[in-house]
Design an enzyme around this catalytic site. Structure first.
Site, short mmCIF file in Angstrom:
data_model
loop_
_atom_site.label_atom_id
_atom_site.label_comp_id
_atom_site.label_asym_id
_atom_site.label_seq_id
_atom_site.Cartn_x
_atom_site.Cartn_y
_atom_site.Cartn_z
N LEU A 1 0.87 -1.18 0.00
CA LEU A 1 0.00 0.00 0.00
C LEU A 1 0.90 1.23 0.00
CD1 LEU A 1 -2.58 -1.08 2.74
CD2 LEU A 1 -2.73 -1.41 0.27
N CYS A 2 0.84 2.03 -1.05
CA CYS A 2 1.83 3.09 -1.21
C CYS A 2 1.21 4.38 -1.71
CB CYS A 2 2.91 2.65 -2.21
SG CYS A 2 3.71 1.10 -1.80
N THR A 3 1.98 5.45 -1.59
CA THR A 3 1.66 6.73 -2.22
C THR A 3 2.83 7.12 -3.11
OG1 THR A 3 0.33 7.44 -0.31
CG2 THR A 3 1.07 9.15 -1.85
N ARG B 1 -5.59 8.52 1.31
CA ARG B 1 -4.32 9.25 1.32
C ARG B 1 -4.22 10.19 0.13
NH1 ARG B 1 -1.47 4.76 0.11
NH2 ARG B 1 -3.36 3.51 0.28
#
EC number: 3.5.1.23
Length: 395
Positions: free
Chosen positions: A142-144, A333
């Protein structure tokens, strides 16, 4: 025991609380400023550098790194085994992993199988467990990721690597078990051939694919997981059943970093290659307009969303949800990242305030293992381990 109606109310209340927390202090905060150079309670330290010599046989390439990191790798592998054994106490699942998994998955492409065999030998960890360790990055990332262009056409690429959701919660210090165990395994890698850099990447020791990297002077690339019903589990099942016409996404990312010679070539490969798991590829180049998010199904590209500063699109932001859909209400996010970028403005975007954006809760959260900043044209590549002290949202 709670009745069904009471249990439903408890779960609903928990969900509402998390949803509210996503948008209210102290779980969120005003956009951070002056956090770079990194310091303070959200900064764990810089990732160490290692050289991977591509002139060596694949079996030997990771030897030096894995001698250093074997004890930490054993810790996380044992944690994963304990989680599996919690659900299947007989130990039969891990027995299958150790004895059957290498044969079930068959030959991996390129150098990857030999590299994993070499890692298993150096660390004295069964090959099946090393393969499992490499596979699980296909599911829990899970990333930005952000690519931004300043007023001069200069590009900056940033990413938070968030990993470990639902993989064990430590009630003693309010952290995710796997997230914390990955931090000592975080490394910067300089892949070299003939003593010259081919590409650089940040990764976890023991993982032979790549999720974050850049080719100096040419392009930068990050990989985010994409949730889909037609997901990676189906791709792996097809692979086991003998249909091996698709690439593992981490292996594809590394192959592109190693072999592609331009932004356009990388984009073409990432758009068209069949992959085992749905994904987002976030790609940045070396000149104005060269930045995009490629939304991938397993068999085709669904969308290529590109920078267009003349139309006011001077950045692209990607978390783990399709851009044309609202993010999951418990995991937004995207909105705070865009809000902080808009407040920063194109006139002021820089290496420094990209770090500010990625340091603002909930973009920074309990799952954040590290932050990477990339400037392709200046050959800047920096990775920092992160902490998110309480109060901090779990994801």
């Amino acid at each position: 025991m709670l009745g069904r109606s009471r249990l439903a109310l408890v779960l609903l209340a928990a969900a509402v609380s998390c949803a509210v927390a996503q948008h209210a202090p102290p779980w969120t905060e005003d956009c951070r400023k002056s956090t770079y150079p990194p310091s303070g309670p959200t900064y764990r330290g810089p990732a160490p550098w290692y050289t991977i010599n591509l002139d060596l046989p694949p079996y030997k390439r990771w030897h030096e790194l894995m001698v250093d990191k074997a004890p930490m790798l054993k810790v996380i592998v044992n944690s994963l085994k304990n989680m599996v054994n919690t659900f299947v106490p007989s130990g039969k699942v891990m027995q299958i992993v150790d004895e059957k998994l290498p044969g079930l998955l068959g030959n991996f492409p390129g150098p990857f199988e030999e590299e994993m065999k070499g890692i298993a030998a150096v660390t004295d960890i069964p090959l099946g467990e090393i393969i499992s360790y490499n596979i699980f990055y296909e599911f829990f990332t899970l990333c930005t990721s952000i690519v931004a262009e300043d007023k001069k056409g200069h590009l900056i690429h940033g990413r938070n690597m968030d990993f470990g959701v639902f993989l064990g919660w430590n009630i003693n210090n309010d952290t995710w078990v796997i997230t914390e165990e990955l931090k000592p395994l975080t490394v910067n890698l300089d892949f070299q051939r003939n003593n010259k850099t081919v590409f650089k990447a940040s990764s976890f020791a023991g993982y032979v694919g790549m999720l974050t990297g850049f080719k100096p002077g040419l392009f930068s690339l990050t990989l985010n997981e994409r949730f889909s019903v037609n997901g990676g589990y189906l791709g792996i099942l097809e692979w086991i059943l003998g249909k091996k016409d698709a690439m593992w996404i981490g292996f594809l990312t590394r192959t592109v970093l190693e072999n592609s010679t331009s932004y356009e070539e990388a984009k073409n490969i990432l758009t068209k290659t069949k992959i085992l798991a749905p994904a987002y590829f976030i790609l940045g180049g070396n000149q104005s307009g060269e930045g995009c998010v490629i939304t991938r199904d397993r068999k085709e590209s669904l969308d290529v969303y590109e920078l267009d500063a003349k139309q006011g699109r001077w950045y692209v932001v990607q978390t783990n949800y399709d851009r044309w859909k609202n993010p999951f209400f418990l995991d937004d996010r995207r909105t705070p990242a865009k809000m902080c970028l808009n407040r920063t403005t194109q006139e002021n975007i820089s290496f420094e305030n990209m770090y500010d954006v990625l340091s603002t809760k909930p973009v920074l959260n309990k799952l954040t293992v590290f932050t990477t900043l990339i400037d392709v044209t200046k050959d800047q590549f920096e990775t920092y381990m992160r902490d998110c002290p309480d109060p901090c949202i779990g994801w």
